[in-house]
Design a protein around this motif. Structure first.
Motif, PDB file in Angstrom:
ATOM      1  N   LEU A  30       0.873  -1.122   0.062  1.00 14.32           N
ATOM      2  CA  LEU A  30       0.184  -0.062   0.058  1.00 14.32           C
ATOM      3  C   LEU A  30       0.947   1.181  -0.035  1.00 14.32           C
ATOM      4  N   GLU A  31       2.158   1.027  -0.579  1.00 17.59           N
ATOM      5  CA  GLU A  31       2.939   2.288  -0.392  1.00 17.59           C
ATOM      6  C   GLU A  31       2.497   3.354  -1.066  1.00 17.59           C
ATOM      7  N   ASN A  32       1.836   3.383  -2.218  1.00 15.25           N
ATOM      8  CA  ASN A  32       1.331   4.392  -3.117  1.00 15.25           C
ATOM      9  C   ASN A  32      -0.057   4.932  -2.784  1.00 15.25           C
ATOM     10  N   ARG A  33      -0.483   4.365  -1.592  1.00 11.72           N
ATOM     11  CA  ARG A  33      -2.028   4.643  -1.291  1.00 11.72           C
ATOM     12  C   ARG A  33      -2.262   5.149   0.181  1.00 11.72           C
ATOM     13  N   TRP A  34      -1.129   5.910   0.593  1.00 15.55           N
ATOM     14  CA  TRP A  34      -1.417   6.544   2.084  1.00 15.55           C
ATOM     15  C   TRP A  34      -2.645   7.212   2.304  1.00 15.55           C
ATOM     16  N   ASP A  35      -2.864   8.023   1.177  1.00 18.96           N
ATOM     17  CA  ASP A  35      -3.939   8.950   1.247  1.00 18.96           C
ATOM     18  C   ASP A  35      -5.178   8.092   1.565  1.00 18.96           C
ATOM     19  N   GLU A  36      -5.497   7.037   0.661  1.00 17.61           N
ATOM     20  CA  GLU A  36      -6.625   6.370   1.124  1.00 17.61           C
ATOM     21  C   GLU A  36      -6.277   5.306   2.401  1.00 17.61           C
ATOM     22  N   VAL A  37      -5.304   5.037   2.776  1.00 19.21           N
ATOM     23  CA  VAL A  37      -5.072   4.335   4.111  1.00 19.21           C
ATOM     24  C   VAL A  37      -5.426   5.333   5.389  1.00 19.21           C
ATOM     25  N   GLN A  38      -5.176   6.496   5.199  1.00 18.85           N
ATOM     26  CA  GLN A  38      -5.506   7.759   6.243  1.00 18.85           C
ATOM     27  C   GLN A  38      -6.835   7.990   6.155  1.00 18.85           C
ATOM     28  N   ARG A  39      -7.451   8.060   4.909  1.00 20.31           N
ATOM     29  CA  ARG A  39      -9.013   7.954   4.934  1.00 20.31           C
ATOM     30  C   ARG A  39      -9.595   6.967   5.600  1.00 20.31           C
ATOM     31  N   LEU A  40      -9.217   5.832   5.205  1.00 23.94           N
ATOM     32  CA  LEU A  40     -10.011   4.724   6.132  1.00 23.94           C
ATOM     33  C   LEU A  40      -9.790   4.683   7.315  1.00 23.94           C
ATOM     34  N   GLY A  41      -8.519   5.168   7.959  1.00 23.69           N
ATOM     35  CA  GLY A  41      -8.380   5.342   9.391  1.00 23.69           C
ATOM     36  C   GLY A  41      -9.169   6.214   9.913  1.00 23.69           C
ATOM     37  N   ARG A  42      -9.447   7.492   9.357  1.00 23.24           N
ATOM     38  CA  ARG A  42     -10.293   8.442   9.845  1.00 23.24           C
ATOM     39  C   ARG A  42     -11.845   7.754   9.955  1.00 23.24           C
ATOM     40  N   LEU A  43     -12.155   7.223   8.909  1.00 20.26           N
ATOM     41  CA  LEU A  43     -13.426   6.531   9.024  1.00 20.26           C
ATOM     42  C   LEU A  43     -13.625   5.434  10.057  1.00 20.26           C
ATOM     43  N   LEU A  44     -12.518   4.529  10.177  1.00 22.55           N
ATOM     44  CA  LEU A  44     -12.582   3.635  11.161  1.00 22.55           C
ATOM     45  C   LEU A  44     -12.626   4.154  12.661  1.00 22.55           C
ATOM     46  N   SER A  45     -12.026   5.344  12.572  1.00 24.07           N
ATOM     47  CA  SER A  45     -11.918   5.822  14.090  1.00 24.07           C
ATOM     48  C   SER A  45     -13.193   6.406  14.543  1.00 24.07           C
TER      49      SER A  45
END
Length: 160
Positions: free
Chosen positions: A76-91
């Protein structure tokens, strides 16, 4: 979801001045796990869902574990924006709650705004087979108008 659970029904309820809603007893029982916990989740604007907490946590943890594996293996190296977005939604997506008297649900802050209701306003409590949903009446009506024409096709596809 246990194999015998199949939650259906539609009931109108009023949100009281402390943002509490009384659920039908059979629905409350279906979404309360052995430890008395229920998971309240944000599904779509104007709708909250209630699940057995243990079932929800198991389901979510399986997905989180897969994402962790992908992060560790650098997929997921090139998808950090999506990972952060998912993290916000999970939170902010879900919260474990206890139903008072096994059937009264209090809608916490952060979830109230998402549901879009005020005290003394009606909501629709709907059995969605695998969970119970709490709907803002306008959002519920809009969904019905959109989805009802497809009922026959959906039923045939899922039962065939």
């Amino acid at each position: 979801m246990s194999s015998e659970t199949f939650i259906t029904g539609e009931t109108k309820r009023t949100v009281d001045d402390r943002f509490r809603i009384s659920l039908p007893a059979e629905m409350a029982q279906a979404i309360t796990d052995d430890s008395g916990e229920t998971m309240l989740t944000k599904e779509r604007a104007g709708c909250l869902s209630l699940w057995k907490a243990a079932d929800w946590q198991n389901r979510q943890q399986q997905g989180v574990d897969l994402i962790k594996q992908k992060i560790q293996s650098h997929r997921l190296e090139n998808r950090w924006d999506e990972v952060q977005r998912l993290g916000r939604l999970l939170s902010t997506r879900n919260r474990t709650i206890q139903l008072a008297n096994r059937s009264r649900c209090t809608i916490p802050e952060g979830f109230r705004e998402f549901l879009g209701v005020q005290p003394n306003q009606d909501v629709m409590i709907v059995g969605a087979v695998i969970c119970v949903e709490i709907w803002n009446l306008e959002a519920w009506q809009n969904l019905l108008e959109q989805d009802m024409p497809e009922f026959g096709t959906l039923f045939k596809d899922l039962s065939g």
